[in-house]
Design a protein around this motif. Structure first.
Motif, PDB file in Angstrom:
ATOM      1  N   TYR A   1       0.966  -1.210   0.128  1.00 56.84           N
ATOM      2  CA  TYR A   1       0.120  -0.001  -0.029  1.00 56.84           C
ATOM      3  C   TYR A   1       0.898   1.263   0.082  1.00 56.84           C
ATOM      4  O   TYR A   1       1.998   1.337   0.799  1.00 56.84           O
ATOM      5  N   LEU A   2       0.437   2.186  -0.966  1.00 57.31           N
ATOM      6  CA  LEU A   2       1.368   3.447  -0.857  1.00 57.31           C
ATOM      7  C   LEU A   2       0.496   4.339  -0.238  1.00 57.31           C
ATOM      8  O   LEU A   2      -0.481   4.977  -0.317  1.00 57.31           O
ATOM      9  N   VAL A   3       1.193   4.989   1.261  1.00 58.88           N
ATOM     10  CA  VAL A   3       0.649   5.982   1.987  1.00 58.88           C
ATOM     11  C   VAL A   3       0.970   7.144   1.531  1.00 58.88           C
ATOM     12  O   VAL A   3       2.123   7.675   1.215  1.00 58.88           O
ATOM     13  N   ALA A   4      -0.156   8.317   1.369  1.00 57.48           N
ATOM     14  CA  ALA A   4       0.184   9.591   1.205  1.00 57.48           C
ATOM     15  C   ALA A   4       0.970   9.760  -0.397  1.00 57.48           C
ATOM     16  O   ALA A   4       1.578  10.764  -0.354  1.00 57.48           O
ATOM     17  N   GLY A   5       0.891   8.756  -1.077  1.00 58.80           N
ATOM     18  CA  GLY A   5       1.500   8.824  -2.573  1.00 58.80           C
ATOM     19  C   GLY A   5       2.949   8.613  -2.304  1.00 58.80           C
ATOM     20  O   GLY A   5       3.579   9.211  -3.371  1.00 58.80           O
ATOM     21  N   ARG A   6       3.497   8.223  -1.192  1.00 63.57           N
ATOM     22  CA  ARG A   6       4.856   8.429  -1.040  1.00 63.57           C
ATOM     23  C   ARG A   6       5.514   7.277  -0.272  1.00 63.57           C
ATOM     24  O   ARG A   6       6.816   6.838  -0.725  1.00 63.57           O
ATOM     25  N   TYR A   7       5.002   6.600   0.545  1.00 62.40           N
ATOM     26  CA  TYR A   7       5.430   5.543   1.753  1.00 62.40           C
ATOM     27  C   TYR A   7       4.801   4.247   1.012  1.00 62.40           C
ATOM     28  O   TYR A   7       3.913   4.067   1.348  1.00 62.40           O
ATOM     29  N   ARG A   8       5.790   3.310   0.542  1.00 62.61           N
ATOM     30  CA  ARG A   8       5.267   1.900   0.061  1.00 62.61           C
ATOM     31  C   ARG A   8       5.315   1.252   1.310  1.00 62.61           C
ATOM     32  O   ARG A   8       6.678   0.860   1.910  1.00 62.61           O
ATOM     33  N   LEU A   9       4.260   0.505   1.961  1.00 63.92           N
ATOM     34  CA  LEU A   9       4.465  -0.467   2.956  1.00 63.92           C
ATOM     35  C   LEU A   9       5.095  -1.813   2.595  1.00 63.92           C
ATOM     36  O   LEU A   9       4.474  -2.221   1.483  1.00 63.92           O
ATOM     37  N   ARG A  10       5.879  -2.239   3.468  1.00 63.99           N
ATOM     38  CA  ARG A  10       6.495  -3.437   3.155  1.00 63.99           C
ATOM     39  C   ARG A  10       6.319  -4.553   4.124  1.00 63.99           C
ATOM     40  O   ARG A  10       5.750  -5.891   3.808  1.00 63.99           O
ATOM     41  N   SER A  11       6.181  -4.489   5.425  1.00 57.92           N
ATOM     42  CA  SER A  11       5.812  -5.517   6.342  1.00 57.92           C
ATOM     43  C   SER A  11       5.629  -4.655   7.823  1.00 57.92           C
ATOM     44  O   SER A  11       6.339  -3.867   8.271  1.00 57.92           O
ATOM     45  N   ARG A  12       4.772  -5.528   8.488  1.00 56.76           N
ATOM     46  CA  ARG A  12       4.729  -5.189   9.832  1.00 56.76           C
ATOM     47  C   ARG A  12       5.749  -5.356  10.725  1.00 56.76           C
ATOM     48  O   ARG A  12       6.551  -6.507  10.592  1.00 56.76           O
ATOM     49  N   ILE A  13       6.461  -4.469  11.496  1.00 54.14           N
ATOM     50  CA  ILE A  13       7.359  -4.562  12.511  1.00 54.14           C
ATOM     51  C   ILE A  13       7.061  -4.238  13.791  1.00 54.14           C
ATOM     52  O   ILE A  13       8.146  -4.349  14.621  1.00 54.14           O
ATOM     53  N   GLY A  14       5.894  -3.889  14.220  1.00 52.84           N
ATOM     54  CA  GLY A  14       5.677  -3.778  15.640  1.00 52.84           C
ATOM     55  C   GLY A  14       4.516  -2.953  15.897  1.00 52.84           C
ATOM     56  O   GLY A  14       3.772  -2.543  15.026  1.00 52.84           O
ATOM     57  N   GLY A  15       4.169  -2.561  17.116  1.00 55.43           N
ATOM     58  CA  GLY A  15       3.091  -1.963  17.289  1.00 55.43           C
ATOM     59  C   GLY A  15       3.171  -1.046  18.686  1.00 55.43           C
ATOM     60  O   GLY A  15       3.896  -1.335  19.527  1.00 55.43           O
ATOM     61  N   GLY A  16       2.531   0.162  18.454  1.00 55.14           N
ATOM     62  CA  GLY A  16       2.394   0.921  19.828  1.00 55.14           C
ATOM     63  C   GLY A  16       1.087   1.190  20.491  1.00 55.14           C
ATOM     64  O   GLY A  16       0.074   0.524  20.024  1.00 55.14           O
ATOM     65  N   GLY A  17       1.124   2.117  21.212  1.00 52.43           N
ATOM     66  CA  GLY A  17      -0.105   2.430  22.073  1.00 52.43           C
ATOM     67  C   GLY A  17      -1.278   2.860  21.206  1.00 52.43           C
ATOM     68  O   GLY A  17      -2.315   2.958  21.447  1.00 52.43           O
ATOM     69  N   MET A  18      -0.694   3.505  19.975  1.00 49.99           N
ATOM     70  CA  MET A  18      -1.729   4.046  19.055  1.00 49.99           C
ATOM     71  C   MET A  18      -2.067   3.451  17.839  1.00 49.99           C
ATOM     72  O   MET A  18      -2.734   3.689  17.021  1.00 49.99           O
ATOM     73  N   GLY A  19      -1.170   2.398  17.392  1.00 47.92           N
ATOM     74  CA  GLY A  19      -1.491   1.716  16.218  1.00 47.92           C
ATOM     75  C   GLY A  19      -0.042   0.947  15.816  1.00 47.92           C
ATOM     76  O   GLY A  19       0.712   0.748  16.539  1.00 47.92           O
TER      77      GLY A  19
END
Length: 408
Positions: A18-36
């Motif tokens: 998925y391309l976030v904001a037309g710039r950042y191409r997601l590759r894999s999940r690496i963790g999670g925090g309190g907000m997401g």
């Protein structure tokens, strides 16, 4: 079409590619925090890896609540961007994708201290002190900038695993932090954070401040060296909160030279605790010992007592397909004994591999020998022995035949 995944409630969330904001191409999940969720992504503009935190979606929320979530994300980015320190994860950007906020941060191949402790149980006094000192150095600067973290704990401290800075300590996740001049976006009376690392006054309902960050750092270093938080562990958060509120920590048994420092950081009265800068200096002196310098402690990666790189910092070989290591890098080398898991079988000792080198998965011949080792030249193989006997028998037979011939 953008890759998406669907939850049980029908909510569609971005997935790999998925391309976030037309710039950042997601590759894999690496963790999670309190907000997401945190993703490893590729910045298409600067051609570099970044960590992108997907803030909890605003879909299905009221306009007021959704606006509150967006403001909180922007606030986290704004707070983290104020801090530029070698021991803090850098904030690059706050991106909006279809109205949803994403935080773009420095990507660091690393393991959290929580992951390391899960594998090793505890770390040594000097290593624990150095981790605490480097976190305190970053947080002293944060406090000077008016930033209170509010959730210092082993899971929010990262140790780099690759490159020339392998072993460098970084504090991350300012998701519930606040600036002194910021308007609070949490409801009054709601406690946020991790109870096991709360300061007593926070457990009693007081607003977290710089002194409570110092206490949380002390509780974190206590955990690193003792193997569990100062008040133990309890699945019931309310029971744990009551223990924290009473401020009666469990006695220390492994802290050694760190014990007096930890008692100062874990002082029940916030007014009597040292500042974060003072805590940094106290921890750095313990880490330096008699032969080191505090400057070196604060600026150098973690090392062993002989100056080598700890095995749990080094990148280990890729496991075989039959070995499951989960989503995190395996931690190399056996750590201190942990009563929660059986001890590994003894292994033949061998020199520690240099930083970045892969340790061979095959044993050397010496490690495969069982029983007493033979001295070179003192034994004969069975095949050679058999051939020698046959030759002797043949010679004897020839002699007998020759004797018979002569007699006859």
């Amino acid at each position: 079409m953008q890759p998406m995944s669907t939850t049980r409630d029908g909510y569609r969330t971005p997935g790999p590619q998925y391309l976030v904001a037309g710039r950042y191409r997601l590759r894999s999940r690496i963790g999670g925090g309190g907000m997401g969720t945190v993703w490893l992504a590729r910045d298409q503009l600067f051609d570099r890896d970044v960590a992108v935190k997907q803030v909890i979606s605003t879909e299905g929320l009221s306009d007021e609540t959704a606006d509150n979530v967006r403001k909180r994300a922007m606030r986290e980015g704004r707070i983290a961007a104020k801090l530029a320190h070698r021991n803090a994860i850098a904030m690059h950007d706050v991106a909006l994708d279809s109205g949803e906020p994403w935080l773009v941060m420095e990507y660091l191949p690393s393991r959290s201290v929580a992951q390391i402790l899960h594998a090793t149980g505890t770390l040594g006094v000097q290593q624990a002190a150095q981790i605490g000192a480097q976190v305190a150095d970053a947080m002293a600067e944060a406090h000077t900038a008016g930033i209170v973290h509010r959730d210092i704990k082993p899971g929010n401290i990262l140790i780099t695993t690759t490159g020339r800075n392998a072993g460098l300590v970084k504090i991350t996740d300012f998701g519930i932090s606040r600036a002194k001049d910021d308007v609070s976006l949490t409801k009054a009376g709601v406690i946020t954070g991790t109870p096991a690392y709360f300061a007593p006054e926070v457990a009693r309902g007081a607003e977290p401040g710089e002194a409570s960050d110092v206490y949380s750092l002390g509780a974190t270093v206590y955990t690193i060296v003792e193997g569990q938080p100062p008040f133990g562990v309890d699945d019931d958060s309310l029971v744990l909160l009551h223990k924290v509120a009473r401020a009666q920590i469990n006695p220390m048994t492994k802290s050694g030279a760190l014990a007096p420092v930890l008692l100062r950081l874990l002082e029940p009265s916030p007014a009597k605790r040292p500042s974060m800068a003072q805590a940094r200096d106290l921890l750095a002196r313990v880490a330096a010992g008699d032969r080191g310098s505090t400057h070196q402690v604060l600026t150098s990666p973690l090392t062993t007592s002989d100056g080598g790189v700890p095995l749990w910092v080094q990148r280990t070989p890729r496991p075989t397909r039959t070995t499951s290591t989960g989503t995190h890098l395996p931690v190399g080398g056996p750590g201190p004994s942990n009563p929660a898991r059986p001890a590994p079988p003894p292994r033949a000792s061998r020199p520690q591999a240099p930083a970045g080198a892969a340790e061979s998965s095959e044993s050397s011949p010496a490690t495969l020998v069982s029983g007493p080792r033979a001295t070179s030249g003192s034994t004969t193989s069975p095949t050679t022995l058999a051939l020698s006997i046959l030759a002797a028998v043949a010679v004897l037979a020839a002699v007998v035949i020759l004797v018979i011939a002569l007699v006859s």
